[in-house]
Design an enzyme around this catalytic site. Structure first.
Site, PDB file in Angstrom:
ATOM      1  CB  CYS A 142      77.371  19.554   9.112  1.00  8.35           C
ATOM      2  SG  CYS A 142      76.902  18.120   8.100  1.00  8.35           S
ATOM      3  CE  LYS A 163      71.096  11.955   5.447  1.00  8.17           C
ATOM      4  NZ  LYS A 163      69.675  12.348   5.528  1.00  8.17           N
ATOM      5  CG  HIS A 235      74.595  17.661  12.715  1.00 10.28           C
ATOM      6  ND1 HIS A 235      74.449  19.010  12.455  1.00 10.28           N
ATOM      7  CD2 HIS A 235      74.717  17.049  11.513  1.00 10.28           C
ATOM      8  CE1 HIS A 235      74.466  19.213  11.141  1.00 10.28           C
ATOM      9  NE2 HIS A 235      74.624  18.044  10.548  1.00 10.28           N
ATOM     10  CD  GLU A 237      74.330  20.750  15.615  1.00 10.77           C
ATOM     11  OE1 GLU A 237      73.981  20.803  14.419  1.00 10.77           O
ATOM     12  OE2 GLU A 237      75.424  20.260  15.982  1.00 10.77           O
TER      13      GLU A 237
END
Length: 305
Positions: A142, A163, A235, A237
């Site tokens: 990121c 966003k 992301h 993760e």
């Protein structure tokens, strides 16, 4: 084989409850085989959450790994107890005296700030340069990915009108690469960011290779130096409830908070999230460890160049 983690790290008990085999340092002393050395520069505010997310994925491999957590000298985290930082994190100057098989640099909540205005920008630039000759392969995540692309290749970031928030279909552009072994034609990846990098800027740099892209989220994964560096804009993760927590944390506090896309069942925030990225996340990290860290690292770690 288990991960080798510092004694008493909170992630140990959390992951044992998920039936994931982890080993603390005391038990690991009987292992004579050299474990892979992985260092994590954790820039996220909720450090224990990020530690657990990454350790969960790193545990999905038959290789033994020794995990180190790096902290910055030029920045003091506000959301993690000092005791935790003192117990489990070591200063960048100390760890940079060593070499590592792999490194992970996380995102950070500073993406709307110009790079040069980030209070730890000079220190993190030194870490980026050190990693190039002291780490076999590095994952930048990121903001960490955008910062490294800017530092090494002057790739600019662009402010988004809204966003990029949700779970987005992502397509491997070079599916034959080992990093995508076992992947389907497309995979899901969570995103939570206010900025982006653009395909046209990546394509101008011959040393950069666009590996995955999303029709909605844009540039997703970039590599350089034959897989010694990966830049992941999303992301993988993230735990199942991470986007939910972020959404409900910000709801009512700002007037620009929108529901994460493609995340909740029936797009209803009162329903549970749909977990669609877990298999791709496990594959990605397993492939990274196996093909770009383990199989490429020298037998003697001091031979990394």
């Amino acid at each position: 084989m288990p991960l080798r983690l510092p004694d008493q790290l909170p992630a140990i008990e959390l992951l044992k409850n998920e039936n994931i085999f982890v080993m603390d340092e005391s038990r690991a002393h009987s292992q004579e085989i050299r474990p892979l050395k992985i260092v994590i520069l954790n820039l996220m505010p909720l450090k224990i959450t990020t530690e657990t997310d990454l350790v969960r994925l790193l545990s999905n491999t038959p290789l033994q790994m020794e995990i180190y957590f790096m902290k910055l000298k030029s920045h003091t985290p506000k959301n993690t107890p000092i005791k935790h930082m003192m117990m489990f994190y070591r200063n960048s100057q100390e760890l940079m005296k060593q070499k590592f098989d792999g490194m992970i640099v996380t995102g950070a909540p500073v993406e709307t700030i110009p790079y040069e205005n980030v209070d730890y920008w000079k220190e993190i630039n030194n870490i980026f340069d050190w990693a190039r000759t002291n780490v076999q392969s590095t994952l930048y995540l990121c903001w960490g990915a955008m910062a490294a692309l800017y530092h090494f290749y002057e790739i600019p970031k662009y402010q988004l009108e809204r966003k990029m928030f949700g779970v987005f279909e992502t397509k491997p552009l070079e599916p034959q690469l080992p990093i995508f072994r076992g992947f389907d034609d497309s995979f899901a990846m969570p995103n939570s960011r206010h900025t982006e990098v653009k395909r046209e800027d990546i394509e101008k740099v011959k040393d950069l290779h666009l590996l995955a892209e999303s029709p909605e989220a844009g540039v997703s994964i970039v590599s350089s130096r034959g897989g010694r560096e990966f830049y992941i804009l999303g992301h993988l993760e993230y735990a199942p409830n991470t986007l939910d927590k972020e959404y409900k944390r910000d709801l009512g506090k700002r007037d620009d908070v929108e529901m994460p896309l493609h995340y909740y069942k029936d797009d209803n925030p009162n329903e549970l999230p749909k977990v669609t990225w877990r298999s791709a996340a496990n594959l990605f990290y397993s492939n990274w460890i196996n093909y770009y860290v383990y199989q490429e690292t020298p037998y003697n770690i001091n031979d990394i160049k």
